[in-house]
Design a protein around this motif. Structure first.
Motif, PDB file in Angstrom:
ATOM      1  N   GLY A  49     -13.367 -71.573 111.104  1.00 16.46           N
ATOM      2  CA  GLY A  49     -14.343 -71.776 112.017  1.00 16.46           C
ATOM      3  C   GLY A  49     -14.254 -73.131 112.609  1.00 16.46           C
ATOM      4  O   GLY A  49     -14.495 -73.402 113.655  1.00 16.46           O
ATOM      5  N   ARG A  50     -13.691 -74.069 111.919  1.00 17.03           N
ATOM      6  CA  ARG A  50     -13.628 -75.698 112.358  1.00 17.03           C
ATOM      7  C   ARG A  50     -12.193 -75.386 113.127  1.00 17.03           C
ATOM      8  O   ARG A  50     -12.326 -76.023 114.452  1.00 17.03           O
ATOM      9  CB  ARG A  50     -12.813 -76.381 111.294  1.00 17.03           C
ATOM     10  CG  ARG A  50     -14.298 -77.046 110.588  1.00 17.03           C
ATOM     11  CD  ARG A  50     -13.963 -78.236 109.443  1.00 17.03           C
ATOM     12  NE  ARG A  50     -13.188 -77.346 108.248  1.00 17.03           N
ATOM     13  CZ  ARG A  50     -12.300 -77.955 107.681  1.00 17.03           C
ATOM     14  NH1 ARG A  50     -11.592 -79.044 107.906  1.00 17.03           N
ATOM     15  NH2 ARG A  50     -11.848 -77.390 106.629  1.00 17.03           N
ATOM     16  N   ILE A  51     -11.193 -74.693 113.340  1.00 15.92           N
ATOM     17  CA  ILE A  51     -10.349 -74.328 114.034  1.00 15.92           C
ATOM     18  C   ILE A  51     -10.836 -73.855 115.449  1.00 15.92           C
ATOM     19  O   ILE A  51     -10.660 -74.275 116.463  1.00 15.92           O
ATOM     20  CB  ILE A  51      -9.139 -73.577 113.607  1.00 15.92           C
ATOM     21  CG1 ILE A  51      -8.341 -74.256 112.691  1.00 15.92           C
ATOM     22  CG2 ILE A  51      -8.431 -73.002 114.694  1.00 15.92           C
ATOM     23  CD1 ILE A  51      -7.184 -73.405 111.896  1.00 15.92           C
ATOM     24  N   ALA A  52     -11.711 -72.756 115.190  1.00  8.15           N
ATOM     25  CA  ALA A  52     -12.194 -72.198 116.549  1.00  8.15           C
ATOM     26  C   ALA A  52     -13.080 -72.982 117.406  1.00  8.15           C
ATOM     27  O   ALA A  52     -13.169 -72.860 118.577  1.00  8.15           O
ATOM     28  CB  ALA A  52     -13.014 -70.838 116.230  1.00  8.15           C
ATOM     29  N   ARG A  53     -13.685 -74.172 116.614  1.00 12.16           N
ATOM     30  CA  ARG A  53     -14.509 -75.057 117.242  1.00 12.16           C
ATOM     31  C   ARG A  53     -13.674 -76.299 117.780  1.00 12.16           C
ATOM     32  O   ARG A  53     -14.336 -77.083 118.353  1.00 12.16           O
ATOM     33  CB  ARG A  53     -15.585 -75.785 116.394  1.00 12.16           C
ATOM     34  CG  ARG A  53     -16.565 -74.435 116.172  1.00 12.16           C
ATOM     35  CD  ARG A  53     -17.925 -75.128 115.124  1.00 12.16           C
ATOM     36  NE  ARG A  53     -17.611 -75.779 113.927  1.00 12.16           N
ATOM     37  CZ  ARG A  53     -17.309 -75.102 113.064  1.00 12.16           C
ATOM     38  NH1 ARG A  53     -17.660 -73.780 112.815  1.00 12.16           N
ATOM     39  NH2 ARG A  53     -17.118 -75.546 111.905  1.00 12.16           N
ATOM     40  N   GLY A  54     -12.385 -76.219 117.713  1.00 14.45           N
ATOM     41  CA  GLY A  54     -11.473 -77.230 118.166  1.00 14.45           C
ATOM     42  C   GLY A  54     -11.646 -78.499 117.348  1.00 14.45           C
ATOM     43  O   GLY A  54     -11.103 -79.794 117.699  1.00 14.45           O
ATOM     44  N   GLU A  55     -12.164 -78.480 116.125  1.00 23.57           N
ATOM     45  CA  GLU A  55     -12.052 -79.539 114.861  1.00 23.57           C
ATOM     46  C   GLU A  55     -10.777 -79.703 114.200  1.00 23.57           C
ATOM     47  O   GLU A  55      -9.987 -78.577 114.166  1.00 23.57           O
ATOM     48  CB  GLU A  55     -13.454 -79.304 113.994  1.00 23.57           C
ATOM     49  CG  GLU A  55     -14.602 -79.255 114.821  1.00 23.57           C
ATOM     50  CD  GLU A  55     -15.802 -78.986 114.026  1.00 23.57           C
ATOM     51  OE1 GLU A  55     -15.634 -78.801 112.742  1.00 23.57           O
ATOM     52  OE2 GLU A  55     -16.826 -78.630 114.589  1.00 23.57           O
ATOM     53  N   PRO A  56     -10.542 -80.706 113.806  1.00 21.81           N
ATOM     54  CA  PRO A  56      -9.431 -81.023 113.033  1.00 21.81           C
ATOM     55  C   PRO A  56      -9.457 -80.394 111.596  1.00 21.81           C
ATOM     56  O   PRO A  56     -10.588 -80.078 111.126  1.00 21.81           O
ATOM     57  CB  PRO A  56      -9.201 -82.530 112.871  1.00 21.81           C
ATOM     58  CG  PRO A  56     -10.370 -83.209 113.313  1.00 21.81           C
ATOM     59  CD  PRO A  56     -11.381 -82.185 113.919  1.00 21.81           C
ATOM     60  N   VAL A  57      -8.280 -79.678 111.335  1.00 27.29           N
ATOM     61  CA  VAL A  57      -8.027 -79.006 109.845  1.00 27.29           C
ATOM     62  C   VAL A  57      -6.782 -79.480 109.405  1.00 27.29           C
ATOM     63  O   VAL A  57      -5.810 -79.309 109.955  1.00 27.29           O
ATOM     64  CB  VAL A  57      -8.142 -77.498 110.241  1.00 27.29           C
ATOM     65  CG1 VAL A  57      -8.085 -76.860 108.804  1.00 27.29           C
ATOM     66  CG2 VAL A  57      -9.656 -77.156 110.612  1.00 27.29           C
ATOM     67  N   ASP A  58      -6.876 -79.945 108.042  1.00 27.71           N
ATOM     68  CA  ASP A  58      -5.518 -79.917 107.390  1.00 27.71           C
ATOM     69  C   ASP A  58      -4.620 -78.812 107.215  1.00 27.71           C
ATOM     70  O   ASP A  58      -5.084 -77.767 106.991  1.00 27.71           O
ATOM     71  CB  ASP A  58      -5.897 -80.577 105.752  1.00 27.71           C
ATOM     72  CG  ASP A  58      -4.812 -80.953 105.133  1.00 27.71           C
ATOM     73  OD1 ASP A  58      -3.593 -80.388 105.444  1.00 27.71           O
ATOM     74  OD2 ASP A  58      -4.965 -81.640 104.085  1.00 27.71           O
ATOM     75  N   PRO A  59      -3.278 -79.006 107.775  1.00 32.91           N
ATOM     76  CA  PRO A  59      -2.667 -77.972 107.703  1.00 32.91           C
ATOM     77  C   PRO A  59      -2.368 -77.019 106.415  1.00 32.91           C
ATOM     78  O   PRO A  59      -2.107 -75.766 106.189  1.00 32.91           O
ATOM     79  CB  PRO A  59      -1.226 -78.217 108.125  1.00 32.91           C
ATOM     80  CG  PRO A  59      -1.511 -79.468 109.124  1.00 32.91           C
ATOM     81  CD  PRO A  59      -2.847 -80.163 108.484  1.00 32.91           C
TER      82      PRO A  59
END
Length: 156
Positions: free
Chosen positions: A101-111
């Motif tokens: 969900g964070r990725i879909a919102r363009g937010e940073p996510v730890d790989p």
């Protein structure tokens, strides 16, 4: 005598840093939620691949569930010597619903929170790049707010 099969070697060919634009949200379809992510440029660098990602491609995504996305990116790379390589990259990205969900919102996510594996297919008409037509590649990916990083490995 049967020997234990050995896995093929993986050789790092290069790392792509693919710049992306704002998603085009198609919305829910019978196959899943569809999005199109424009590819606006980028770079490629490594022991065997160097050049730039050309603008004009896109990543066609299907968000099957909140935890699983299927990706189909298509774009071109111009090598340092001016050759063009077509890239078709099929990928699977999975993780927690919260992280995706964070990725879909363009937010940073730890790989480290995301399983992102791909099978890029490279093609070129340039004679000096014919080896990419005859090589199988696999890769790992990382999604950042403004780009996707793909580490590409030739299967030995």
């Amino acid at each position: 005598m049967t020997q234990t099969p050995q896995p093929p070697a993986l050789v790092h060919a290069g790392t792509l840093s693919v710049l992306i634009g704002d998603p085009i949200d198609v919305g829910p379809t019978p196959e899943g939620h569809r999005r199109i992510i424009p590819i606006t440029g980028g770079t490629v660098s490594g022991p065997r691949l160097n050049g730039r990602v050309l603008p004009g491609g896109a990543d066609f995504q299907i968000l099957h569930t909140p935890e699983l996305s299927q990706l189909d990116a298509r774009y071109a790379v111009e090598t340092e010597d001016g050759a063009i390589i077509s890239v078709d990259n099929a990928a699977i990205r999975s993780g927690s619903a919260e992280a995706l969900g964070r990725i879909a919102r363009g937010e940073p996510v730890d790989p480290g929170e995301i399983y992102f594996r791909c099978a890029p297919r490279l093609r070129s008409s340039a004679p000096q790049w014919d080896w990419v037509n005859r090589t199988l590649f696999v890769g790992t990916g990382e999604r950042h707010p403004d780009r996707v990083v793909v580490h590409v490995f030739a299967v030995g």
